[in-house]
Design a protein around this motif. Structure first.
Motif, PDB file in Angstrom:
ATOM      1  N   ASP A   1       1.058  -1.108  -0.184  1.00  0.00           N
ATOM      2  CA  ASP A   1      -0.272  -0.581   0.040  1.00  0.00           C
ATOM      3  C   ASP A   1       0.618   1.542   0.065  1.00  0.00           C
ATOM      4  O   ASP A   1       0.535   2.299  -0.468  1.00  0.00           O
ATOM      5  N   LYS A   2       1.740   1.249   0.566  1.00  0.00           N
ATOM      6  CA  LYS A   2       2.749   2.232   1.407  1.00  0.00           C
ATOM      7  C   LYS A   2       3.572   2.448  -0.538  1.00  0.00           C
ATOM      8  O   LYS A   2       4.495   3.732  -0.186  1.00  0.00           O
ATOM      9  N   LYS A   3       4.194   1.209  -1.248  1.00  0.00           N
ATOM     10  CA  LYS A   3       4.810   1.397  -1.996  1.00  0.00           C
ATOM     11  C   LYS A   3       6.594   1.325  -1.087  1.00  0.00           C
ATOM     12  O   LYS A   3       7.311   2.229  -1.934  1.00  0.00           O
ATOM     13  N   VAL A   4       6.776   0.464  -0.551  1.00  0.00           N
ATOM     14  CA  VAL A   4       7.587   0.619   0.431  1.00  0.00           C
ATOM     15  C   VAL A   4       8.500  -0.497   1.092  1.00  0.00           C
ATOM     16  O   VAL A   4       7.691  -1.022   1.117  1.00  0.00           O
ATOM     17  N   ILE A   5       9.198  -0.774   1.104  1.00  0.00           N
ATOM     18  CA  ILE A   5      10.233  -1.802   0.785  1.00  0.00           C
ATOM     19  C   ILE A   5      11.611  -1.553   2.605  1.00  0.00           C
ATOM     20  O   ILE A   5      11.432  -0.483   2.765  1.00  0.00           O
ATOM     21  N   TYR A   6      10.889  -2.264   3.530  1.00  0.00           N
ATOM     22  CA  TYR A   6      11.942  -1.741   4.580  1.00  0.00           C
ATOM     23  C   TYR A   6      12.365  -3.226   5.610  1.00  0.00           C
ATOM     24  O   TYR A   6      12.752  -4.274   4.679  1.00  0.00           O
ATOM     25  N   ARG A   7      13.397  -2.631   5.766  1.00  0.00           N
ATOM     26  CA  ARG A   7      13.922  -3.644   6.284  1.00  0.00           C
ATOM     27  C   ARG A   7      14.661  -3.720   8.190  1.00  0.00           C
ATOM     28  O   ARG A   7      14.515  -2.552   8.598  1.00  0.00           O
ATOM     29  N   ILE A   8      14.335  -4.624   8.755  1.00  0.00           N
ATOM     30  CA  ILE A   8      14.511  -5.339  10.751  1.00  0.00           C
ATOM     31  C   ILE A   8      16.237  -5.403  10.179  1.00  0.00           C
ATOM     32  O   ILE A   8      17.023  -6.135   9.782  1.00  0.00           O
ATOM     33  N   THR A   9      16.807  -4.665  10.769  1.00  0.00           N
ATOM     34  CA  THR A   9      17.729  -5.150  11.400  1.00  0.00           C
ATOM     35  C   THR A   9      17.642  -5.911  12.784  1.00  0.00           C
ATOM     36  O   THR A   9      16.766  -6.129  13.129  1.00  0.00           O
ATOM     37  N   PRO A  10      18.890  -7.018  12.822  1.00  0.00           N
ATOM     38  CA  PRO A  10      19.462  -7.389  14.364  1.00  0.00           C
ATOM     39  C   PRO A  10      18.799  -7.318  15.811  1.00  0.00           C
ATOM     40  O   PRO A  10      18.275  -7.760  16.370  1.00  0.00           O
ATOM     41  N   ASP A  11      18.631  -5.670  15.314  1.00  0.00           N
ATOM     42  CA  ASP A  11      18.564  -5.006  17.333  1.00  0.00           C
ATOM     43  C   ASP A  11      17.568  -4.202  16.724  1.00  0.00           C
ATOM     44  O   ASP A  11      17.094  -3.942  17.803  1.00  0.00           O
ATOM     45  N   LYS A  12      16.385  -5.631  16.073  1.00  0.00           N
ATOM     46  CA  LYS A  12      15.187  -5.249  16.444  1.00  0.00           C
ATOM     47  C   LYS A  12      14.947  -3.868  15.569  1.00  0.00           C
ATOM     48  O   LYS A  12      13.705  -3.252  15.677  1.00  0.00           O
ATOM     49  N   LYS A  13      15.650  -2.893  15.355  1.00  0.00           N
ATOM     50  CA  LYS A  13      15.406  -1.627  14.382  1.00  0.00           C
ATOM     51  C   LYS A  13      15.036  -2.097  12.759  1.00  0.00           C
ATOM     52  O   LYS A  13      15.095  -2.242  11.789  1.00  0.00           O
ATOM     53  N   ILE A  14      13.251  -1.421  12.903  1.00  0.00           N
ATOM     54  CA  ILE A  14      12.748  -0.701  11.691  1.00  0.00           C
ATOM     55  C   ILE A  14      13.329   0.225  10.677  1.00  0.00           C
ATOM     56  O   ILE A  14      13.136   1.336  11.755  1.00  0.00           O
ATOM     57  N   ALA A  15      13.569   0.095   9.374  1.00  0.00           N
ATOM     58  CA  ALA A  15      13.860   1.221   8.960  1.00  0.00           C
ATOM     59  C   ALA A  15      13.372   0.778   7.069  1.00  0.00           C
ATOM     60  O   ALA A  15      13.535  -0.077   6.847  1.00  0.00           O
ATOM     61  N   LYS A  16      13.291   2.828   6.371  1.00  0.00           N
ATOM     62  CA  LYS A  16      12.509   2.345   5.246  1.00  0.00           C
ATOM     63  C   LYS A  16      14.376   2.267   4.192  1.00  0.00           C
ATOM     64  O   LYS A  16      14.960   3.116   4.758  1.00  0.00           O
ATOM     65  N   PHE A  17      13.752   1.088   3.156  1.00  0.00           N
ATOM     66  CA  PHE A  17      15.475   0.216   2.815  1.00  0.00           C
ATOM     67  C   PHE A  17      15.084   1.035   1.173  1.00  0.00           C
ATOM     68  O   PHE A  17      16.606   2.186   0.541  1.00  0.00           O
ATOM     69  N   ILE A  18      13.600   1.502   0.494  1.00  0.00           N
ATOM     70  CA  ILE A  18      13.678   1.582  -0.687  1.00  0.00           C
ATOM     71  C   ILE A  18      12.397   1.957  -1.177  1.00  0.00           C
ATOM     72  O   ILE A  18      11.262   1.406  -0.596  1.00  0.00           O
ATOM     73  N   ASN A  19      11.770   3.118  -1.768  1.00  0.00           N
ATOM     74  CA  ASN A  19      11.098   3.561  -1.654  1.00  0.00           C
ATOM     75  C   ASN A  19      10.592   2.940  -3.051  1.00  0.00           C
ATOM     76  O   ASN A  19      11.500   2.861  -4.511  1.00  0.00           O
ATOM     77  N   THR A  20       9.401   2.758  -3.829  1.00  0.00           N
ATOM     78  CA  THR A  20       9.347   1.955  -5.374  1.00  0.00           C
ATOM     79  C   THR A  20       8.869   3.286  -6.221  1.00  0.00           C
ATOM     80  O   THR A  20       8.876   2.713  -7.338  1.00  0.00           O
ATOM     81  N   GLY A  21       8.144   4.030  -6.005  1.00  0.00           N
ATOM     82  CA  GLY A  21       7.538   5.332  -6.491  1.00  0.00           C
ATOM     83  C   GLY A  21       6.079   4.355  -7.213  1.00  0.00           C
ATOM     84  O   GLY A  21       5.485   4.063  -6.319  1.00  0.00           O
TER      85      GLY A  21
END
Length: 571
Positions: free
Chosen positions: A382-402
Motif C-alpha cells: 500500500d505504501k510502496k515501500v520496502i523496509y529493513r529490520i536489523t538484528p537489533d530489531k530496528k525498522i527503517a525504510k530501505f527503498i521507495n518503489t515510486g
C-alpha cells in the motif's frame, strides 16, 4: 474406498514406484519395461531371470518411451522397427514382407532415444551457450550504443566550441578592422581640413588684392598707377584629392569554412569483429565452475544427491504463535525463522515456538525475505515501500518503489541483490536492487515484447542466478536467466496447477507448492519434472510457503494452520 481423482492419479503416477501396492518414492527406471522403481523393487526386478537383460538407470537418466503409432497396413501392430535400406519405420509384421527380405533393421525406440538425447543436448546448447552468448553480444551492442551516443555528443560539443571560437575571432578581427577605418577616416579628414584652410587663406588674400586693385582704379588716385610698381596676383595653391581606401573582400565558400572548422569522418580502418566466445571455452568454464561447486560441496558436511530419499520423513513440526496460517516462511539465522499469514501478521520465532518479534504489516504472499547478513526485508504494497529490520530489531525504510507497488521479494544468496516483483496498472515487472538499495535491472518482457508475468505470487533465485517465479495468473512457474532471458515455463503435471510458495536448494532443484493437488513439485534446474514430494496419505492441505535450510530440510507452511512442518527429502 473412493476412486482417486485425475489429479491424484497423475500425482500417484509420478510419485510412487510402479510396482503394484508399492507406495515408496521412485528413484530408478527400467528402460525395457518403462516402469519407475524404488530401490527395493529395483533389486527384486534384477533378481528375475526374465529381466536379466533389462537396463535400469536412475530415474532422471531414463530412456524416453517411443510414442505409440499404429501401422497403417497392420492396425493391430505398433510401429517399432526401422529399416536401414528403405529408411522407413515399420511394424514387426512389415519386416517379414517380401519387399524387406534380407534388409537390416534397428530398434526404432533406440533411434528415438538417441534422437531425443541429441535434441536434449541441442536444447541444452541453446539454453547454456547460444542464448547467453547472444544476450552478452546484445548487451555489448547496448554498451556500444551508449558509447556512440556519448562520443557523438562530445563531437557535437567540440563542434559548437570550435564554431564559437571562430565566431569570437571573427568578431575580434572585425572590431580591429572597424577601428582601423576610424583611424584612416580621421587622417583623411585632417588632410582635407588642412586643404580647406589653405583655400580659406588664399581667398582672404584675393579679397585683399581685390581691394588694392579697386583703389588703384579710382579716378582720384590715377597718379598712383604710375607711381607704384605693378601688382602681381599669386597663383592658386595646388592640392591633391584624397585616395579613399578600398575594402578587399574575401569570398569564402562552404569548403573554406569546413577547412577552418574541421570535419567529422570515420577512420579508414577495418572494423573490429565482435568476439564470440567459442562453445568449447564456455563448456570448459562450465566444467570449471561445476568442479569448484563440487569441491565446495565436498568441504561441507552435507550429504547431497540428485535422488529422492526412499521415503519422505518428517523431522519436526512446531506451532508459530501470533499467526493463523503459514502463508510464507523465511529462514533467519540458525534456529530462527519468520512466518506470515493472510491477516498481515509477521512473526519471528525460534524452533521451540517462542515468539521473538511481531509486526503488523499490510499483508501479502511472498513479501518478506531474510538476508545473509541477518536482516529481514519486507514490503508494504500500500505504501510502496520496502523496509529493513536489523538484528537489533530496528525498522527503517530501505527503498521507495515510486509508482510501482511491490508484491514479493527475495534476497539473493549469491551476491545479496534484492529481487522485487512489482506491478503498476496492468503491468508487472521484476526489479533487481543492489544490497545497498540501488536499482540495477528491470525484467518485464520476453524477446517478442510479450509480458512475462501475469499474477506473480512468490519469487526466488536458483544457484545459477535464474529467477524463478510462481505465477498464479499464468498457472505456471516462469523462469528467466540472470540477464532476463526467458528460459522456460513449467505448467504442472495434471489438468490443474495452482502454484504458490517456491524455493530452490543447493543442487538447483526447484520446489513449488501446488494447491490444486496439495503437494510440492520437485523440478530440475531446467524445468524437468522429477517427482512429487508428498502423496495424499501424508495429509498436506493447502501448502503455501516453502523454504530449504542448509541441511536440505524442507519447511512447509499451510494456509489453514499455524504450524510449520519440516521434512527430509534428500539422501
Amino acid at each position: 474406498m473412493s476412486e482417486p481423482t485425475d489429479e491424484q492419479a497423475a500425482m500417484q503416477h509420478y510419485l510412487v514406484c510402479g510396482t503394484e501396492d508399492c507406495q515408496k518414492n521412485c528413484q530408478f527406471y527400467c528402460n525395457a519395461c518403462h516402469r519407475p522403481l524404488c530401490e527395493q523393487c529395483r533389486d527384486e526386478h534384477k533378481k528375475s531371470p526374465n529381466n536379466k537383460n533389462h537396463e535400469i538407470v536412475p530415474y532422471r537418466h531414463r530412456k524416453h518411451q517411443l510414442p505409440v503409432e499404429k501401422c497403417q497396413d497392420h492396425p493391430t501392430r505398433n510401429i517399432d522397427i526401422f529399416c536401414r535400406e528403405c529408411k522407413t519405420p515399420l511394424c514387426s509384421k512389415c519386416s517379414t514382407m517380401k519387399e524387406h527380405e534380407g534388409h537390416k533393421f534397428d530398434d526404432l525406440e533406440d533411434i528415438y532415444a538417441d534422437k531425443y538425447a541429441h535434441w536434449q543436448g541441442e536444447f541444452s546448447k541453446i539454453q547454456k551457450y547460444f542464448l547467453p552468448t547472444s544476450q552478452d553480444l546484445k548487451t555489448d551492442i547496448e554498451e556500444d550504443v551508449k558509447q556512440i551516443k556519448k562520443i557523438m555528443e562530445s563531437i557535437r560539443t567540440s563542434m559548437k566550441t570550435e564554431a564559437e571560437s571562430l565566431k569570437n575571432l571573427v568578431d575580434e578581427v572585425t572590431s580591429e578592422n572597424i577601428e582601423h577605418t576610424h583611424t584612416m577616416e580621421k587622417s583623411l579628414l585632417k588632410m582635407l581640413k588642412s586643404q580647406e584652410t589653405t583655400y580659406d587663406d588664399y581667398i582672404t588674400y584675393l579679397w585683399k588684392m581685390s581691394d588694392e586693385f579697386q583703389e588703384y582704379l579710382s579716378i582720384t588716385n590715377r597718379k598712383l598707377l604710375f607711381k607704384y610698381k605693378t601688382l602681381k596676383i599669386q597663383p592658386i595653391p595646388e592640392t591633391t584629392k584624397p585616395l579613399p581606401p578600398v575594402f578587399m573582400t574575401s569570398k569564402f565558400n562552404k569548403n573554406d569554412i569546413t577547412k577552418l572548422l574541421g570535419k567529422v569522418h570515420v577512420p579508414n580502418t577495418e572494423p573490429q569483429k565482435r568476439k564470440i566466445q567459442p562453445m568449447e571455452a564456455v563448456t570448459t568454464h562450465m566444467k570449471s565452475t561445476e568442479k569448484k561447486l563440487k569441491q565446495s560441496k565436498e568441504k561441507s558436511d552435507m550429504k547431497q544427491t540428485l535422488s529422492l530419499s526412499s521415503s519422505i520423513t518428517k523431522v519436526r513440526e512446531y506451532s508459530v504463535p501470533g499467526v493463523v496460517g503459514a502463508y510464507h516462511v523465511s529462514l533467519d539465522k540458525p534456529g530462527r525463522l519468520w512466518v506470515s499469514d493472510y491477516r498481515g501478521n509477521l512473526v519471528q520465532t525460534d524452533l521451540q515456538g517462542k515468539q521473538l518479534q511481531k509486526i503488523q504489516t499490510s499483508d501479502g504472499l511472498g513479501y518478506h525475505t531474510a538476508t545473509k547478513d541477518g536482516n529481514l526485508i519486507y514490503i508494504d504494497q500500500d505504501k510502496k515501500v520496502i523496509y529493513r529490520i536489523t538484528p537489533d530489531k530496528k525498522i527503517a525504510k530501505f527503498i521507495n518503489t515510486g509508482e510501482w507497488a511491490p508484491l514479493s521479494v527475495h534476497s539473493s544468496c549469491i551476491n545479496g541483490d534484492i529481487l522485487v516483483v512489482m506491478c503498476k496498472g496492468g503491468e508487472t515487472k521484476v526489479t533487481r536492487y543492489s544490497k545497498a538499495g540501488k536499482e540495477i535491472q528491470n525484467i518485464q518482457r520476453n524477446n517478442q515484447g510479450q509480458e512475462l508475468y501475469s499474477g506473480p505470487h512468490y519469487i526466488t533465485e536458483n544457484i545459477h542466478g535464474d529467477i524463478c517465479i510462481s505465477d498464479y495468473g499464468k498457472y505456471a512457474v516462469v523462469v528467466v536467466n540472470k540477464s532476463g532471458q526467458h528460459r522456460f515455463s513449467y505448467t504442472g503435471q495434471a489438468s490443474k496447477f495452482w502454484p504458490y510458495g517456491i524455493c530452490t536448494d543447493v543442487l538447483g532443484h526447484i520446489l513449488v507448492c501446488d494447491n490444486a493437488i496439495d503437494t510440492v513439485h520437485l523440478l530440475d534446474q531446467d524445468g524437468g519434472f522429477l517427482s512429487f514430494i508428498f502423496s495424499p496419505k501424508q495429509g498436506i492441505n493447502n501448502p503455501r510457503g516453502v523454504c530449504v535450510d542448509d541441511e536440505n530440510n524442507l519447511y512447509v507452511g499451510q494456509f489453514t494452520i499455524n504450524t510449520v512442518s519440516v521434512y527430509k527429502y534428500l539422501q
